[in-house]
Each structure stands twice: as C-alpha cells, then as structure tokens.
Design a protein around this motif. Structure first.
Motif, PDB file in Angstrom:
ATOM      1  N   CYS A   1       0.812  -1.224   0.000  1.00  9.22           N
ATOM      2  CA  CYS A   1       0.000   0.000   0.000  1.00  9.22           C
ATOM      3  C   CYS A   1       0.843   1.270   0.000  1.00  9.22           C
ATOM      4  CB  CYS A   1      -0.917   0.012   1.223  1.00  9.22           C
ATOM      5  SG  CYS A   1      -1.962  -1.448   1.395  1.00  9.22           S
ATOM      6  N   LEU A   2       2.112   1.182  -0.429  1.00  8.98           N
ATOM      7  CA  LEU A   2       3.013   2.325  -0.328  1.00  8.98           C
ATOM      8  C   LEU A   2       3.186   3.047  -1.664  1.00  8.98           C
ATOM      9  CD1 LEU A   2       5.888   0.865   1.893  1.00  8.98           C
ATOM     10  CD2 LEU A   2       3.934   2.259   2.609  1.00  8.98           C
ATOM     11  N   THR A   3       3.223   4.370  -1.598  1.00  9.99           N
ATOM     12  CA  THR A   3       3.591   5.170  -2.757  1.00  9.99           C
ATOM     13  C   THR A   3       5.111   5.152  -2.903  1.00  9.99           C
ATOM     14  OG1 THR A   3       3.888   7.224  -1.519  1.00  9.99           O
ATOM     15  CG2 THR A   3       1.641   6.687  -2.249  1.00  9.99           C
ATOM     16  N   SER A   4       5.614   5.734  -3.974  1.00  5.82           N
ATOM     17  CA  SER A   4       7.064   5.805  -4.165  1.00  5.82           C
ATOM     18  C   SER A   4       7.736   6.615  -3.071  1.00  5.82           C
ATOM     19  CB  SER A   4       7.381   6.414  -5.536  1.00  5.82           C
ATOM     20  OG  SER A   4       6.821   7.721  -5.648  1.00  5.82           O
ATOM     21  N   GLY A   5       6.963   7.474  -2.402  1.00  7.73           N
ATOM     22  CA  GLY A   5       7.493   8.265  -1.296  1.00  7.73           C
ATOM     23  C   GLY A   5       7.277   7.625   0.059  1.00  7.73           C
ATOM     24  N   ARG A   6       6.885   6.333   0.064  1.00  8.42           N
ATOM     25  CA  ARG A   6       6.714   5.548   1.284  1.00  8.42           C
ATOM     26  C   ARG A   6       5.593   6.095   2.174  1.00  8.42           C
ATOM     27  NH1 ARG A   6      11.831   6.181   0.024  1.00  8.42           N
ATOM     28  NH2 ARG A   6      12.249   7.871   1.481  1.00  8.42           N
ATOM     29  N   VAL A   7       4.504   6.486   1.513  1.00  5.20           N
ATOM     30  CA  VAL A   7       3.299   6.940   2.204  1.00  5.20           C
ATOM     31  C   VAL A   7       2.213   5.886   1.988  1.00  5.20           C
ATOM     32  CG1 VAL A   7       1.490   8.698   2.277  1.00  5.20           C
ATOM     33  CG2 VAL A   7       3.873   9.373   1.912  1.00  5.20           C
ATOM     34  N   ILE A   8       1.487   5.560   3.043  1.00 10.53           N
ATOM     35  CA  ILE A   8       0.408   4.579   2.934  1.00 10.53           C
ATOM     36  C   ILE A   8      -0.746   5.175   2.133  1.00 10.53           C
ATOM     37  CG2 ILE A   8      -1.314   3.250   4.210  1.00 10.53           C
ATOM     38  CD1 ILE A   8       0.693   3.086   6.519  1.00 10.53           C
ATOM     39  N   ASP A   9      -1.108   4.506   1.038  1.00  9.57           N
ATOM     40  CA  ASP A   9      -2.216   4.920   0.184  1.00  9.57           C
ATOM     41  C   ASP A   9      -3.124   3.714  -0.015  1.00  9.57           C
ATOM     42  OD1 ASP A   9      -3.977   5.733  -1.759  1.00  9.57           O
ATOM     43  OD2 ASP A   9      -2.464   6.461  -3.162  1.00  9.57           O
ATOM     44  N   LEU A  10      -4.274   3.722   0.638  1.00 11.20           N
ATOM     45  CA  LEU A  10      -5.173   2.570   0.608  1.00 11.20           C
ATOM     46  C   LEU A  10      -5.862   2.385  -0.740  1.00 11.20           C
ATOM     47  CD1 LEU A  10      -6.854   2.904   4.124  1.00 11.20           C
ATOM     48  CD2 LEU A  10      -4.804   1.622   3.484  1.00 11.20           C
ATOM     49  N   THR A  11      -5.709   3.354  -1.661  1.00  5.45           N
ATOM     50  CA  THR A  11      -6.345   3.241  -2.979  1.00  5.45           C
ATOM     51  C   THR A  11      -5.453   2.556  -4.007  1.00  5.45           C
ATOM     52  OG1 THR A  11      -5.555   5.386  -3.821  1.00  5.45           O
ATOM     53  CG2 THR A  11      -7.576   5.385  -2.499  1.00  5.45           C
ATOM     54  N   ILE A  12      -4.214   2.257  -3.648  1.00  4.96           N
ATOM     55  CA  ILE A  12      -3.301   1.603  -4.583  1.00  4.96           C
ATOM     56  C   ILE A  12      -3.834   0.220  -4.946  1.00  4.96           C
ATOM     57  CG2 ILE A  12      -1.007   0.554  -4.768  1.00  4.96           C
ATOM     58  CD1 ILE A  12       0.114   2.865  -3.194  1.00  4.96           C
ATOM     59  N   SER A  13      -3.774  -0.130  -6.208  1.00  2.00           N
ATOM     60  CA  SER A  13      -4.213  -1.446  -6.654  1.00  2.00           C
ATOM     61  C   SER A  13      -3.400  -2.537  -5.974  1.00  2.00           C
ATOM     62  CB  SER A  13      -4.067  -1.559  -8.185  1.00  2.00           C
ATOM     63  OG  SER A  13      -4.415  -2.844  -8.634  1.00  2.00           O
ATOM     64  N   GLY A  14      -4.074  -3.526  -5.414  1.00  3.59           N
ATOM     65  CA  GLY A  14      -3.389  -4.608  -4.718  1.00  3.59           C
ATOM     66  C   GLY A  14      -3.123  -4.347  -3.260  1.00  3.59           C
ATOM     67  N   CYS A  15      -3.501  -3.170  -2.758  1.00  5.08           N
ATOM     68  CA  CYS A  15      -3.306  -2.861  -1.335  1.00  5.08           C
ATOM     69  C   CYS A  15      -4.152  -3.797  -0.483  1.00  5.08           C
ATOM     70  CB  CYS A  15      -3.702  -1.414  -1.060  1.00  5.08           C
ATOM     71  SG  CYS A  15      -3.689  -0.950   0.695  1.00  5.08           S
ATOM     72  N   LEU A  16      -3.524  -4.462   0.477  1.00  2.00           N
ATOM     73  CA  LEU A  16      -4.199  -5.460   1.299  1.00  2.00           C
ATOM     74  C   LEU A  16      -4.735  -4.913   2.617  1.00  2.00           C
ATOM     75  CD1 LEU A  16      -1.790  -8.507   0.826  1.00  2.00           C
ATOM     76  CD2 LEU A  16      -4.016  -8.152  -0.251  1.00  2.00           C
ATOM     77  N   LEU A  17      -4.275  -3.749   3.039  1.00  2.29           N
ATOM     78  CA  LEU A  17      -4.748  -3.199   4.297  1.00  2.29           C
ATOM     79  C   LEU A  17      -6.239  -2.869   4.223  1.00  2.29           C
ATOM     80  CD1 LEU A  17      -1.827  -0.752   5.206  1.00  2.29           C
ATOM     81  CD2 LEU A  17      -2.346  -2.942   6.305  1.00  2.29           C
ATOM     82  N   THR A  18      -6.908  -3.028   5.346  1.00  2.00           N
ATOM     83  CA  THR A  18      -8.338  -2.776   5.415  1.00  2.00           C
ATOM     84  C   THR A  18      -8.630  -1.298   5.160  1.00  2.00           C
ATOM     85  OG1 THR A  18      -8.575  -4.559   7.004  1.00  2.00           O
ATOM     86  CG2 THR A  18     -10.373  -2.976   6.896  1.00  2.00           C
ATOM     87  N   LYS A  19      -9.635  -1.055   4.329  1.00  2.76           N
ATOM     88  CA  LYS A  19     -10.056   0.309   4.011  1.00  2.76           C
ATOM     89  C   LYS A  19     -11.188   0.732   4.956  1.00  2.76           C
ATOM     90  CE  LYS A  19      -7.934  -1.063   0.114  1.00  2.76           C
ATOM     91  NZ  LYS A  19      -7.290  -2.405   0.014  1.00  2.76           N
TER      92      LYS A  19
END
Length: 295
Positions: free
Chosen positions: A276-294
């Motif tokens: 769920c990480l952006t290239s800047g190492r920020v948690i983004d729950l909208t990223i495709s394949g992100c497993l963290l609960t929204k």
C-alpha cells in the motif's frame, strides 16, 4: 488479545516450554564474523543484517503491550522512524469492527530496549499512521526522530518489514519488550479466517503448539529467524477453550463452521503494509493490490 494481564503472572511464567528467557541461554561459541554488507545508497537506511540470533534490540516497551522499531525495505535514514504494535494496543482503546484510523495526532511513547532488555531511552510518536482491528490487528506510528538520529543516539537500527508472504514451517522468534523475553517457535500454518468476539482477521499466522505467548506479548514482532525481517505481529491466543469469545479466538472454515483450540496462539501478517506504499513511502489505501483494510 495478548494485552498485559495481572502482573501476578510473575516470574514463574518465565520458565515455560517453547520460550527463551533473555540471559539464561546456554553458553555457545562465538559465531564467525559476518561479511560486511555492501554500502546502502546515499540517503537510504542500511538493510537489516540476516541470519543472526534474534534479541530484544529494536523492541519498544509500552505501558500495556510490546512494540518494535521498524522500517520499510526502502526506508531512508532521513525518514521519520516508525513504531509497530497491535491495533488493540491503541492508546484510545479497542477499535470497533470495521473501524480504520489514519493520520491521527498521537503522543504515544515507549522505552527502547537494547539486546538484553536494558532501557536505552524514550521514543515518542507524533502521529498514528494507520490502525485497525479488522482484517488485521496493527497500529503503525510515526516517531518524532529519524532513523539516523536514533542510530546515532542509541546505536540501534530498525527491524525491516518483509515484503513477502511468510512460509509455513519457518522458524521464528517473538521478542516481547513488555516481558523482556523471547519465544522461539515455528509457523505451523495460515488460517483464512480467525474470529474473536466482534473482530475478524484474515490469513492469520498459526504458531506451533509449543509457542505459549502470554498477556503482554501483544504487539511483539514475529521475526523470521533466517532473515531477521519482521513477517508478522503477535496478537492473540485461545486462553480458555471457548469459541469465538474475547481472548478465545476460533478458526472459521469456508463453510462457516468454527473450531477453537485451547492454548493456541496466533499472529497477523505485516507485509500488507508494503502493498500500500507510494514511491514516497506513504500509505495509500487506494493503490491497486493494497491489502490493508479500508475505512
């Protein structure tokens, strides 16, 4: 939940099977020095060294739980450091089923330990980056200090979160900063659905039956003994043999039937953060394949 229970558990618990009390291991010959790792790219924190005995170094003792100093695989030394514990260790109390917290102000603090459990100093958080007790049971905090500052001040490097799913049969260690004690165990298998009271978790780590974690071990990292990386976080165990009640998780089969095993302990996976990480190492729950609960 493996929150702190009555302190009357006392030192008698420190001799149970399947665990290691720090400082009481038999003497062993000193291992040969490991080859020096290749230098990390400029500005990037050095990766965790592999294949060394797990100690209490980089663990953080909270008032009611265990925690650890962690980094992503690509974290930079100039990044703010992070502290990992369970969602049910959140200072505001248990989260409701379905509840997700992100980017909340926090003043949580804990005591950073050295390899033998000695106190090095206090680390403080200023932000709760993510927390939930649904699907997973995790809380990740941003600390006020960078990795470089902590290393320079305390000589401590963070544990690296693995970015891959762990494997059944893997030897692991669970260092509890609360008890200053280490459990050495194995991953038995994975449970598709684990339920405890109102909370449900997925792809949970089931330990071998000798892994007798106790209250206060909540939030302890599950460290792969061969890589030294964090593959999960200890969170619960069935204490009384009851079915799906508080402190008595049950395994839920695909057909909905449940089974409880008294004394069985479990953890939750942490590689989910790296999905769920952006290239800047920020948690983004909208990223495709992100497993963290929204939310």
């Amino acid at each position: 939940m493996r929150l702190r229970r009555a302190l009357a558990l006392g030192t008698a618990l420190f001799a149970t099977a399947g665990s290691l009390l720090v400082g009481t291991a038999p003497a062993q010959a000193a291992p040969a020095p490991a080859p020096a790792p290749a230098p990390a790219p400029a500005g990037q924190a050095a990766p965790a060294l592999a294949a060394r005995a797990v100690t209490l170094a980089s663990t953080i003792r909270l008032n009611n739980c265990s925690a650890s100093l962690v980094r992503y695989p690509n974290s930079a030394s100039t990044d703010r450091a992070m502290m990992l514990t369970n969602g049910h260790c959140y200072e505001g109390g248990f989260l409701n089923a379905g509840q997700v917290l992100q980017n909340r102000s926090s003043s949580r603090s804990g005591t950073l330990l050295n390899s033998t459990g000695g106190a090095l100093g206090t680390l403080r958080a200023d932000r709760l980056l993510y927390a939930t007790m649904t699907g997973n049971d995790v809380a990740l905090y941003r600390l006020t200090s960078t990795y470089a500052t902590i290393q320079n001040r305390f000589g401590t490097t963070a544990l690296t979160l693995s970015n891959t799913h762990p494997t059944a049969g893997t030897s692991m260690s669970i260092p509890s900063s609360y008890w200053r004690r280490i459990w050495n165990c194995k991953i038995d298998t994975f449970v598709g659905t684990l339920r405890e009271s109102q909370w449900t978790w997925h792809d949970s780590i089931r330990y071998d039956t000798a892994c007798d974690t106790i209250g206060g071990t909540s939030g302890s990292p599950i460290v792969d003994a061969s890589t030294g990386q964090v593959v999960g976080i200890n969170n619960t165990g069935n204490e009384d043999g009851q079915m799906c009640t508080l402190n008595n998780p049950c395994e839920v089969a695909p057909d909905g039937t449940t089974q409880a095993y008294e004394g069985q302990s479990y953890g939750q996976q942490t590689y989910w953060f790296t999905t769920c990480l952006t290239s800047g190492r920020v948690i983004d729950l909208t990223i495709s394949g992100c497993l963290l609960t929204k939310p």
